[in-house]
Design a protein around this motif. Structure first.
Motif, PDB file in Angstrom:
ATOM      1  N   THR A  74      34.898  81.366  37.277  1.00 38.60           N
ATOM      2  CA  THR A  74      35.494  80.038  37.383  1.00 38.60           C
ATOM      3  C   THR A  74      36.311  79.971  38.661  1.00 38.60           C
ATOM      4  OG1 THR A  74      35.570  79.753  34.975  1.00 38.60           O
ATOM      5  CG2 THR A  74      37.020  78.354  36.303  1.00 38.60           C
ATOM      6  N   LYS A 119      36.814  71.911  36.254  1.00 39.04           N
ATOM      7  CA  LYS A 119      36.539  73.331  36.473  1.00 39.04           C
ATOM      8  C   LYS A 119      35.100  73.511  36.950  1.00 39.04           C
ATOM      9  CE  LYS A 119      37.587  76.197  33.222  1.00 39.04           C
ATOM     10  NZ  LYS A 119      37.767  76.778  31.858  1.00 39.04           N
ATOM     11  N   SER A 121      32.365  76.436  37.324  1.00 39.05           N
ATOM     12  CA  SER A 121      32.088  77.796  36.861  1.00 39.05           C
ATOM     13  C   SER A 121      30.645  78.157  37.196  1.00 39.05           C
ATOM     14  CB  SER A 121      32.313  77.919  35.352  1.00 39.05           C
ATOM     15  OG  SER A 121      33.641  77.573  35.012  1.00 39.05           O
ATOM     16  N   GLN A 211      41.924  83.058  31.946  1.00 34.12           N
ATOM     17  CA  GLN A 211      41.899  81.607  31.826  1.00 34.12           C
ATOM     18  C   GLN A 211      43.323  81.092  31.603  1.00 34.12           C
ATOM     19  OE1 GLN A 211      39.262  79.915  32.345  1.00 34.12           O
ATOM     20  NE2 GLN A 211      37.909  81.681  32.518  1.00 34.12           N
TER      21      GLN A 211
END
Length: 218
Positions: A74, A119, A121, A211
């Motif tokens: 990510t 995000k 990823s 995360q």
């Protein structure tokens, strides 16, 4: 009265019904189902892709942080582009070009928000764009399989502003509001379409941060 002679009815000869010969049904040979494979002709968009594509090469790190999937990278947010746009808005304001300064400033503020709200990823098979949720899993707004990609470009590696990739049937542009080194690394190693003209980038050691980490590249 005149007498009427009564006659016996004429006997009708009863015949046996004509026997119908019963025939066995004609046996039908059963054949096993054959699986057919449809080979569509290669279009002009896909021709040459297979010869140029390489298998994605992305080595797993020796040890990923606990709770982090090493198969998914990510990208962390970066604010270099946003600061540059806001600086341009200030410059336009100083020189009295308000008609351009206001929309440019709004664009910079919007990209600041997007860097936190979205995000990017890279898994081993596709690029995933999602929106984090406070309660519950992320909402996926885009998922593009690398096998549908034909090429990608990054403008520019030294001054990253825009990234572009083309898949069969569509073209996508994104502002580079994420760590450009991580982005270039993933494009080169995960898509199977490396750009040899771009300098090789190693994945930063802290790219697999847990995360929720708020660290970013300013």
């Amino acid at each position: 009265p005149i007498p009427v002679e009564k006659k016996d009815p004429i006997p009708v000869e009863k015949k046996d019904p004509i026997p119908v010969e019963k025939k066995d049904p004609i046996p039908v040979e059963k054949k096993e189902a054959v699986a057919w494979q449809i080979n569509e002709p290669a279009s002009s968009e896909t021709s040459g892709i297979a010869s140029e594509r390489q298998d994605p090469v992305a080595e797993k790190p020796d040890k990923a942080p606990e709770g982090v999937d090493p198969d998914v990278i990510t990208l962390r947010p970066s604010y270099k582009l946003q600061y540059g746009i806001l600086a341009a808005a200030v410059w336009l304001k100083v020189f009295g070009i308000d008609s351009a300064a206001i929309p440019v400033g709004l664009l910079g503020a919007f990209l600041f928000y997007q860097a936190r709200a979205v995000k990017f990823s890279f898994s081993r098979s596709s690029l995933i764009v999602s929106k984090p949720q406070k309660n519950g899993p992320d909402v996926v707004v885009g998922d593009w399989d690398y096998l549908t990609w034909s090429n990608w470009e990054m403008w520019w590696p030294k001054v990253p502003i825009l990234v572009y990739f083309k898949e069969i049937g569509s073209i996508h542009f994104f502002p580079i509001i994420f760590n450009p080194d991580e982005l270039l690394y993933c494009l080169q190693t995960r898509t199977g379409l490396p750009k040899v003209s771009y300098p090789s980038k190693e994945l930063p050691r802290d790219a697999y941060d847990k995360q929720g980490d708020n660290s970013h590249d300013k």
